[in-house]
Design an enzyme around this catalytic site. Structure first.
Site, PDB file in Angstrom:
ATOM      1  N   LYS A 183       0.836  -1.168  -0.098  1.00  0.00           N
ATOM      2  CA  LYS A 183      -0.006   0.036   0.050  1.00  0.00           C
ATOM      3  C   LYS A 183       0.834   1.297   0.222  1.00  0.00           C
ATOM      4  CE  LYS A 183      -0.116  -0.505   4.870  1.00  0.00           C
ATOM      5  NZ  LYS A 183      -0.796  -1.075   6.173  1.00  0.00           N
ATOM      6  N   ARG A 213     -10.154  -0.721  14.446  1.00  0.00           N
ATOM      7  CA  ARG A 213     -10.170   0.028  13.213  1.00  0.00           C
ATOM      8  C   ARG A 213     -10.760  -0.690  12.259  1.00  0.00           C
ATOM      9  NH1 ARG A 213      -3.975   0.730  10.742  1.00  0.00           N
ATOM     10  NH2 ARG A 213      -4.609  -1.319  10.062  1.00  0.00           N
ATOM     11  N   TYR A 272      15.639  30.573   8.151  1.00  0.00           N
ATOM     12  CA  TYR A 272      14.373  31.147   8.475  1.00  0.00           C
ATOM     13  C   TYR A 272      14.421  31.226  10.017  1.00  0.00           C
ATOM     14  CZ  TYR A 272      12.392  31.193   4.065  1.00  0.00           C
ATOM     15  OH  TYR A 272      12.196  31.303   2.428  1.00  0.00           O
ATOM     16  N   MET A 307      12.186  24.810   1.994  1.00  0.00           N
ATOM     17  CA  MET A 307      11.418  24.174   1.160  1.00  0.00           C
ATOM     18  C   MET A 307      12.321  23.276   0.503  1.00  0.00           C
ATOM     19  SD  MET A 307       8.759  25.501  -1.656  1.00  0.00           S
ATOM     20  CE  MET A 307       7.463  26.191  -0.501  1.00  0.00           C
TER      21      MET A 307
HETATM   22  C1  LIG Z   1      -0.153  -1.876   6.669  1.00  0.00           C
HETATM   23  C2  LIG Z   1      -0.541  -3.368   7.234  1.00  0.00           C
HETATM   24  C3  LIG Z   1       0.321  -4.340   7.420  1.00  0.00           C
HETATM   25  C4  LIG Z   1       1.815  -4.095   7.263  1.00  0.00           C
HETATM   26  O1  LIG Z   1       2.193  -3.633   8.422  1.00  0.00           O
HETATM   27  P1  LIG Z   1       4.044  -3.383   8.828  1.00  0.00           P
HETATM   28  O2  LIG Z   1       4.087  -2.816  10.279  1.00  0.00           O
HETATM   29  O3  LIG Z   1       4.417  -2.370   8.027  1.00  0.00           O
HETATM   30  O4  LIG Z   1       4.585  -4.697   8.649  1.00  0.00           O
HETATM   31  C5  LIG Z   1      -0.282  -5.584   7.861  1.00  0.00           C
HETATM   32  N1  LIG Z   1      -1.523  -5.595   7.912  1.00  0.00           N
HETATM   33  C6  LIG Z   1      -2.187  -4.734   7.753  1.00  0.00           C
HETATM   34  C7  LIG Z   1      -3.774  -4.754   7.910  1.00  0.00           C
HETATM   35  C8  LIG Z   1      -1.814  -3.420   7.397  1.00  0.00           C
HETATM   36  O5  LIG Z   1      -2.931  -2.668   7.225  1.00  0.00           O
END
Ligand SMILES: *Cc1c(COP(=O)(O)O)cnc(C)c1O
Length: 378
Positions: free
Chosen positions: A51, A146, A270, A318
């Site tokens: 992802k 979640r 800055y 930046m």
């Molecule tokens: C992102 C994610 C992972 C991977 O997590 P890491 O800590 O990067 O290994 C695994 N399972 C789910 C459901 C996730 O959203």
């Protein structure tokens, strides 16, 4: 300027290679990290979490590398757009969409042979209405609160499992909330809850462990690992050391644009937030917050140049930042020279500790302005 006077796009390839900061992505390291992770877990299957553009490393290069060179056959992305993009690069792989399916998405799922992770009774009902015969995953929330079926929804489903009959469930999964805290009681609790759920799906592969979960040991592995961070060389279990064989995969190098000599009490950048305590030599480097090198590194970041670890001084701008290169070993540093801001010396772990950004935020925050270099697999 009229359009026929404009410089053709193709000449970008003829630009001098030192005009941008660079991001080097080590594909062999990603592949080897994936293989190391599987070895750590008795070679059970591992799906690659790709992802957010493979944690910022470039899904179009990383996913095929994992498919062709590491034998990875399953991938997870967050949303449908990521999945459609991924499908072009791994036409034969299994692709799961973590966010699940929503009305209007169904033809895209079908046309690209994608599998939804069903997170709610509504998603499950919708998938059934569509026929339900195509493969899917079921996600049970065992404590992170979640995504996934809540404990009440889970109990209801397992007590009256008829809605599941028509489905082709290829995976049951849950996600750990505190796997990076080895002793946290929630780990055991979630593992137990998930184990119970799995008993209702005896023939279905089960998956619980993200990177940190993998390091919790065998009892957390079930049938399918879901590594992300660890595959990209991050350490999910600080203060524990990285497992043997896991190595960094991303290197960011900037270049010195200008060097200036400061006298005592002169300030940098800055807000004039850093004052020279005495005569100092400062290097201005071509990386700034627009590249993803955030102001969390103001007066606290570190860089590596000519074998010396040096501090970021003043606020990050930046497009640039300033380094104190007064160390006498650095008297030969000159304009154009490369500086490591992330990599084998300034590790993700270290950058995270310095900035209070998570390793995940540092990786996924890397922006497009870098010249990208992929170390190929030979
Ligand atoms: C992102 C994610 C992972 C991977 O997590 P890491 O800590 O990067 O290994 C695994 N399972 C789910 C459901 C996730 O959203």
């Amino acid at each position: 300027m009229t359009s026929d006077m404009m410089i053709p796009e193709a000449t970008i390839w003829e630009l001098p290679s030192d005009c941008q900061a660079s991001l080097t992505i080590d594909l062999p390291a990603i592949v080897e990290n994936y293989q190391t992770i599987r070895r750590l877990a008795n070679d059970i299957e591992a799906a690659a979490m790709v992802k957010a553009d493979a944690y910022g490393t470039g899904i179009e290069r990383v996913a095929p590398a994992l498919y062709h060179h590491a034998g990875c056959r399953q991938f997870f992305v967050a949303n449908l757009a990521e999945a459609v993009k991924l499908r072009r690069h791994v036409p034969q792989a299994v692709i799961y969409v973590l966010n699940g399916i929503f009305p209007g998405h169904e033809t895209v799922f079908r046309d690209h042979d994608l599998r939804p992770v069903l997170n709610t009774p509504e998603q499950l009902a919708f998938w059934r209405e569509l026929g339900g015969g195509a493969p899917c995953a079921l996600h049970f929330d065992t404590g992170i609160n979640r995504l996934g079926f809540s404990p009440e929804q889970t109990e209801r489903l397992l007590n009256t499992p008829e809605p599941l009959n028509a489905l082709t469930i290829r995976l049951v999964m849950s996600h750990l909330a505190c796997a990076d805290m080895t002793d946290h009681p929630l780990n055991e609790k979630q593992r137990h809850a998930f184990h119970k759920i799995c008993e209702a799906f005896p023939d279905c592969p089960a998956s619980l462990a993200n990177s940190a979960g993998i390091l919790l040991g065998r009892s957390y592995h079930f049938d399918l690992l879901r590594p992300g961070l660890l595959m990209f060389g991050g350490n999910p279990a600080i203060p524990a050391p990285l497992p043997e064989g896991i190595r960094p995969t991303c290197t960011i190098t900037g270049r010195v644009l200008q060097i200036r000599q400061l006298e005592k009490n002169m300030t940098v950048g800055y807000g004039a937030t850093w004052t020279a305590p005495n005569s100092r030599r400062i290097a201005i480097v071509n990386v700034g917050y627009a590249d993803g090198y955030l102001q969390k590194f103001n007066n606290t970041g570190r860089a590596f140049i000519d074998g010396v670890d040096v501090p970021v001084v003043g606020r990050v701008s930046m497009d640039m930042l300033a380094l104190d290169i007064s160390d006498e070993k650095l008297s030969t540093v000159k304009v154009g020279q490369e500086v490591e801001l992330l990599g084998p010396h300034i590790t993700l772990e270290k950058a995270s500790e310095l900035s209070n950004l998570s390793q995940y935020e540092i990786l996924t925050g890397v922006r497009e302005r870098y010249q990208r270099i992929y170390i190929p697999i030979d």
